[in-house]
Design a protein around this motif. Structure first.
Motif, PDB file in Angstrom:
ATOM      1  N   GLN A 164       0.825  -1.203   0.000  1.00 47.18           N
ATOM      2  CA  GLN A 164       0.000   0.000   0.000  1.00 47.18           C
ATOM      3  C   GLN A 164       0.862   1.258   0.000  1.00 47.18           C
ATOM      4  O   GLN A 164       0.551   2.246  -0.679  1.00 47.18           O
ATOM      5  N   ALA A 165       1.981   1.211   0.754  1.00 49.54           N
ATOM      6  CA  ALA A 165       2.898   2.355   0.766  1.00 49.54           C
ATOM      7  C   ALA A 165       3.537   2.543  -0.608  1.00 49.54           C
ATOM      8  O   ALA A 165       3.703   3.680  -1.075  1.00 49.54           O
ATOM      9  N   TRP A 166       3.895   1.422  -1.254  1.00 48.37           N
ATOM     10  CA  TRP A 166       4.514   1.534  -2.577  1.00 48.37           C
ATOM     11  C   TRP A 166       3.544   2.140  -3.584  1.00 48.37           C
ATOM     12  O   TRP A 166       3.911   3.045  -4.344  1.00 48.37           O
ATOM     13  N   PHE A 167       2.305   1.654  -3.608  1.00 47.95           N
ATOM     14  CA  PHE A 167       1.341   2.196  -4.565  1.00 47.95           C
ATOM     15  C   PHE A 167       1.053   3.673  -4.282  1.00 47.95           C
ATOM     16  O   PHE A 167       0.864   4.459  -5.220  1.00 47.95           O
ATOM     17  N   SER A 168       1.048   4.054  -3.019  1.00 50.25           N
ATOM     18  CA  SER A 168       0.837   5.464  -2.697  1.00 50.25           C
ATOM     19  C   SER A 168       1.987   6.313  -3.232  1.00 50.25           C
ATOM     20  O   SER A 168       1.773   7.372  -3.837  1.00 50.25           O
ATOM     21  N   SER A 169       3.223   5.818  -3.042  1.00 54.21           N
ATOM     22  CA  SER A 169       4.394   6.558  -3.508  1.00 54.21           C
ATOM     23  C   SER A 169       4.464   6.559  -5.033  1.00 54.21           C
ATOM     24  O   SER A 169       4.743   7.600  -5.648  1.00 54.21           O
ATOM     25  N   TYR A 170       4.192   5.406  -5.649  1.00 59.88           N
ATOM     26  CA  TYR A 170       4.235   5.342  -7.108  1.00 59.88           C
ATOM     27  C   TYR A 170       3.139   6.212  -7.724  1.00 59.88           C
ATOM     28  O   TYR A 170       3.357   6.843  -8.771  1.00 59.88           O
ATOM     29  N   SER A 171       1.989   6.257  -7.082  1.00 64.25           N
ATOM     30  CA  SER A 171       0.893   7.090  -7.592  1.00 64.25           C
ATOM     31  C   SER A 171       1.303   8.555  -7.632  1.00 64.25           C
ATOM     32  O   SER A 171       1.020   9.268  -8.605  1.00 64.25           O
ATOM     33  N   ALA A 172       1.972   9.016  -6.571  1.00 60.19           N
ATOM     34  CA  ALA A 172       2.439  10.410  -6.557  1.00 60.19           C
ATOM     35  C   ALA A 172       3.435  10.641  -7.697  1.00 60.19           C
ATOM     36  O   ALA A 172       3.408  11.693  -8.354  1.00 60.19           O
ATOM     37  N   PHE A 173       4.286   9.657  -7.934  1.00 59.98           N
ATOM     38  CA  PHE A 173       5.279   9.746  -9.011  1.00 59.98           C
ATOM     39  C   PHE A 173       4.603   9.850 -10.373  1.00 59.98           C
ATOM     40  O   PHE A 173       4.874  10.774 -11.150  1.00 59.98           O
ATOM     41  N   ILE A 174       3.713   8.925 -10.691  1.00 59.76           N
ATOM     42  CA  ILE A 174       3.138   8.895 -12.040  1.00 59.76           C
ATOM     43  C   ILE A 174       2.108   9.999 -12.232  1.00 59.76           C
ATOM     44  O   ILE A 174       1.939  10.517 -13.352  1.00 59.76           O
ATOM     45  N   LEU A 175       1.425  10.422 -11.172  1.00 56.85           N
ATOM     46  CA  LEU A 175       0.468  11.524 -11.301  1.00 56.85           C
ATOM     47  C   LEU A 175       1.188  12.838 -11.593  1.00 56.85           C
ATOM     48  O   LEU A 175       0.640  13.710 -12.275  1.00 56.85           O
ATOM     49  N   HIS A 176       2.400  12.981 -11.076  1.00 58.34           N
ATOM     50  CA  HIS A 176       3.175  14.173 -11.437  1.00 58.34           C
ATOM     51  C   HIS A 176       3.367  14.223 -12.946  1.00 58.34           C
ATOM     52  O   HIS A 176       3.169  15.270 -13.581  1.00 58.34           O
ATOM     53  N   TYR A 177       3.740  13.086 -13.541  1.00 63.50           N
ATOM     54  CA  TYR A 177       3.984  13.069 -14.988  1.00 63.50           C
ATOM     55  C   TYR A 177       2.688  13.128 -15.782  1.00 63.50           C
ATOM     56  O   TYR A 177       2.679  13.633 -16.908  1.00 63.50           O
ATOM     57  N   ALA A 178       1.593  12.659 -15.216  1.00 63.20           N
ATOM     58  CA  ALA A 178       0.299  12.820 -15.879  1.00 63.20           C
ATOM     59  C   ALA A 178      -0.065  14.301 -15.978  1.00 63.20           C
ATOM     60  O   ALA A 178      -0.542  14.769 -17.018  1.00 63.20           O
ATOM     61  N   ARG A 179       0.179  15.041 -14.903  1.00 66.98           N
ATOM     62  CA  ARG A 179      -0.100  16.484 -14.930  1.00 66.98           C
ATOM     63  C   ARG A 179       0.840  17.191 -15.902  1.00 66.98           C
ATOM     64  O   ARG A 179       0.431  18.115 -16.620  1.00 66.98           O
ATOM     65  N   LEU A 180       2.095  16.765 -15.915  1.00 66.66           N
ATOM     66  CA  LEU A 180       3.050  17.361 -16.848  1.00 66.66           C
ATOM     67  C   LEU A 180       2.617  17.090 -18.289  1.00 66.66           C
ATOM     68  O   LEU A 180       2.675  17.983 -19.149  1.00 66.66           O
ATOM     69  N   ALA A 181       2.171  15.863 -18.559  1.00 69.07           N
ATOM     70  CA  ALA A 181       1.735  15.510 -19.909  1.00 69.07           C
ATOM     71  C   ALA A 181       0.520  16.331 -20.330  1.00 69.07           C
ATOM     72  O   ALA A 181       0.408  16.755 -21.480  1.00 69.07           O
TER      73      ALA A 181
END
Length: 378
Positions: A164-181
């Motif tokens: 759960q901690a990994w998915f929370s951290s990965y979500s923050a990572f990929i959502l940053h790039y989703a916003r950038l895209a």
């Protein structure tokens, strides 16, 4: 007898002033792209989609772009000549190890060499590519730094809490790039690459896809590994196309002929077609490529070794692998493109010797094969 007084010629002073001015201009030009801030909302003039329409067949004719310390229109010109219509840009996140439930996001410029992987570099490169009618797939990767696995497919948490901690951290990572895209109006987004042991957590991935679609309006894919991961993913229906990292072994023979390579594709083709039929989604090879070595078809996923520069290269085998790949998949109506691994901006024919055995097709017969297929239907 004293020395005569030195008189400073006026013409020399003027010449020195001109030279100083030119040095200032050169320094400004060299540093300008790296000094571009990383705005999440680029100028309105930069958000327009490519002016030219996509090829009639809608296929992604792509290469995996190596981010460097700058990019110019001259770097992109060879892509246009080769029929390339897409580039994949690949920023990296970092993990301390395969069981570490934290993904480190680095959006700045860690060094001048990696400017192209920063937010500013990604947006700048996408704008330059767009000016030449080339679209961008944003494809963030993870990199493992510590013990416990050197490949991201080894990522595997040891407890449900860590997952759960990994998915929370990965979500923050990929959502940053989703916003950038979305801010840069990039043309497609890959939400993960070869995270093989994570895809069994279907509910978490579906929840993340819903979050991504709230901030990014373009098409989505996931880049699944060739070794079986693409058959394990159960959330293809929530994405826009099936992404496969297509490093399938084709032949153990040294320097195999094209007929052997075509035979080697029969079983992978059957497996890919079965997944495509199950989900009724187009397939894109998010990566595919071959080294310039005699054993290029045996283990295509292996990176060149340092000693490979001491052995003769085999450009004919690399070209034959390209020909078999395109002949097998390009005629399939459900096959919607490929991103060749990989492309070095500004690479010269007499470039570093380590590039001779590398995956790149640049300045090799494989580039001609790629170009011939890419230019069909355009």
């Amino acid at each position: 007898m004293p020395l005569p007084a030195f008189r400073f010629p006026r013409w020399l002073g003027a010449l020195l002033l001109i030279a100083a001015g030119l040095l200032v201009l050169a320094a400004s030009w060299w540093s300008w792209p790296r000094a571009v801030p990383a705005p999440l909302v680029p100028p309105a003039s930069a958000t327009a989609r490519p002016a030219g329409p996509p090829p009639p067949d809608g296929r992604m004719r792509g290469v995996s772009w190596v981010g460097t310390d700058s990019v110019s229109t001259l770097d992109l010109e060879p892509l246009t000549k080769a029929g390339v219509t897409w580039i994949a840009q690949m920023p990296f996140g970092w993990m301390a190890g395969a069981t570490e439930p934290s993904v480190q996001l680095r959006t700045g410029v860690p060094s001048r060499r990696y400017w192209g992987e920063s937010d500013a570099g990604i947006l700048f490169t996408a704008r330059r590519a767009r000016q030449r009618g080339i679209r961008t797939l944003l494809k963030p990767h993870l990199w493992l730094r510590g013990p416990g696995g050197s490949w991201v497919g080894d990522i595997n948490m040891t407890s449900e809490a860590d997952w759960q901690a990994w998915f929370s951290s990965y979500s923050a990572f990929i959502l940053h790039y989703a916003r950038l895209a979305e801010a840069g109006q990039l043309d497609a987004l890959c939400i993960g690459t070869e995270l093989e042991r994570t895809v069994g957590h279907e509910a978490e991935w579906r929840a993340l896809i819903r979050q991504i679609r709230q901030v990014y309006r373009g098409p989505l894919t996931y880049a699944a590994n060739w070794s079986g991961e693409f058959e394990q993913v159960k959330f293809w229906d929530a994405l826009d196309f099936i992404g496969v990292q297509a490093y399938f072994p084709l032949s153990t023979e040294p320097s195999p002929k094209k007929a052997q390579l075509l035979a080697g594709w029969r079983e992978p083709l059957r497996r890919i077609a079965a997944v495509q039929k199950q989900y009724n989604k187009p397939v894109v090879f998010t990566e595919a490529g071959y080294k310039t070595t005699v054993d290029a078809a045996a283990k295509p996923w292996e990176w060149p070794q340092k000693l490979d520069v001491l052995t003769p290269t085999d450009e004919a085998t690399q070209a034959a692998c390209y020909a078999a790949l395109f002949e097998t998949f390009w005629p399939k109506p459900w096959f919607k493109g490929i991103f060749i691994w990989k492309w070095y901006p500004g690479l010269q024919p007499d470039g570093p010797s380590r590039r001779h055995a590398d995956f790149t097709p640049q300045h090799k017969p494989a580039e001609r094969v790629m170009s011939e297929w890419f230019l069909k239907g355009t």
